[in-house]
Design a protein around this motif. Sequence first.
Motif, PDB file in Angstrom:
ATOM      1  N   UNK A  18       9.777 -15.338   6.789  1.00 24.12           N
ATOM      2  CA  UNK A  18       9.357 -15.114   5.340  1.00 24.12           C
ATOM      3  C   UNK A  18       9.363 -13.687   5.802  1.00 24.12           C
ATOM      4  N   UNK A  19       9.032 -12.773   4.577  1.00 29.55           N
ATOM      5  CA  UNK A  19       8.951 -11.497   4.840  1.00 29.55           C
ATOM      6  C   UNK A  19       8.753 -10.319   4.294  1.00 29.55           C
ATOM      7  N   UNK A  20       8.581  -9.180   4.903  1.00 31.64           N
ATOM      8  CA  UNK A  20       8.652  -8.032   4.495  1.00 31.64           C
ATOM      9  C   UNK A  20       9.966  -7.779   3.995  1.00 31.64           C
ATOM     10  N   UNK A  21      11.148  -7.896   4.655  1.00 32.76           N
ATOM     11  CA  UNK A  21      12.037  -8.895   4.155  1.00 32.76           C
ATOM     12  C   UNK A  21      12.123 -10.177   5.066  1.00 32.76           C
ATOM     13  N   UNK A  22      11.621 -10.273   6.134  1.00 32.75           N
ATOM     14  CA  UNK A  22      11.350 -11.507   6.923  1.00 32.75           C
ATOM     15  C   UNK A  22      10.408 -11.149   8.083  1.00 32.75           C
ATOM     16  N   UNK A  87       6.489  -4.114  13.733  1.00 38.85           N
ATOM     17  CA  UNK A  87       5.157  -3.777  13.788  1.00 38.85           C
ATOM     18  C   UNK A  87       4.750  -3.770  12.454  1.00 38.85           C
ATOM     19  N   UNK A  88       4.224  -4.951  12.380  1.00 40.78           N
ATOM     20  CA  UNK A  88       3.501  -5.553  11.096  1.00 40.78           C
ATOM     21  C   UNK A  88       2.347  -4.389  10.466  1.00 40.78           C
ATOM     22  N   UNK A  89       2.353  -4.339   8.999  1.00 44.85           N
ATOM     23  CA  UNK A  89       1.261  -3.647   8.569  1.00 44.85           C
ATOM     24  C   UNK A  89       0.213  -4.548   7.847  1.00 44.85           C
ATOM     25  N   UNK A  90      -0.930  -3.987   7.633  1.00 44.29           N
ATOM     26  CA  UNK A  90      -2.124  -4.757   6.996  1.00 44.29           C
ATOM     27  C   UNK A  90      -1.632  -5.510   5.648  1.00 44.29           C
ATOM     28  N   UNK A  94      -2.009 -10.753   4.431  1.00 44.97           N
ATOM     29  CA  UNK A  94      -2.293 -11.599   3.047  1.00 44.97           C
ATOM     30  C   UNK A  94      -1.263 -12.006   2.419  1.00 44.97           C
ATOM     31  N   UNK A  95      -0.256 -11.238   2.263  1.00 40.41           N
ATOM     32  CA  UNK A  95       0.975 -11.592   1.349  1.00 40.41           C
ATOM     33  C   UNK A  95       1.809 -12.775   1.981  1.00 40.41           C
TER      34      UNK A  95
END
Length: 317
Positions: A18-22, A87-90, A94-95
């Motif tokens: 899924x993703x930020x784009x994934x 490097x995921x962010x906060x 939740x998203x």
Amino acid sequence: MHKWLLALLILGSTAQAAGVDAISPGRLQFKAGEMAVGIGPAPEKIERVVIVIHGRLRNAETYRKSAESAVELAGQTSHTLVIAPQFLNESDVPLYSLPATLLRWKGNEWMAGGLSTGPNPLSSFAALDEIVARVSDRKQFADVKQIVIFGHSGGAQVVQRYALLAKEQPALKANGIRMRYVVANPSSYAYFNEQRPVAFDHAQCPGFNRWKYGLTDMPVYAGGQTPLQVESAYVKREVIYLLGQQDVDPEHPALDKSCAAEAQGAYRLMRGKLYFGYLLRRHPEGINQRLIEVPGVGHDGDGMLTSPEGQKALFDQ
């Protein structure tokens, strides 16, 4: 099959894309938490590891695929492994209902070596140290001869600053593993003193020499190194500045237009050339670094990676 690689591949087959784009499907286990990571096909004999760092969109899978294309185009698939840490962010947590065990950072603080906000504090640079340490461990990776860390745009800002501050890893020298840092089209660089190539009003730009544009107030990861120590270590490291000849738009939407960045030049190609010139003037005895321009390519990570010059930067011995 390398033990932790096998674990990654198993995890990868079950994780939701899924993703930020994934959200990258693999997981690397660190003491501080789990890191999301994408991983390419593993050849039987891994002699080179390419660690590719995404930009501010955190689109690790996009960069992983581009790096794999570069590996294929260069005919290096039989011995090259691609790893793309994310490097995921906060806001991602939740998203996408991500588990609390995943490492994440506040905003873009990962780009400057900042500490993760959960589950425990870990510098983004320390996370790279952990990956480098694993792939240079002869018990797990018996054949690795070279590690290349490539970053484009925001990822190139990470790679340039990491190359400045990276902890010495004795296993690299002991095992004869070469480290190369490829810095492609970043918006800015960290300078060693208050000199800048473009005149500006110091009173209007008080932060121009603060980290990440200079060495004042370096992150915790720097461990008390002085600017002189940082510079003397950096110029010995193998760094390639890979610059797109068409990355010349002073109004590019993703270009850092802060006064601290503008003091380094009007656009990315200029900023890279001016920084390299600054290094050469400070070290007339020579540095272990070079600049390669990429004709016909602008601010395009895939174009940079898959260009003949990009392949040379990654794979030329």
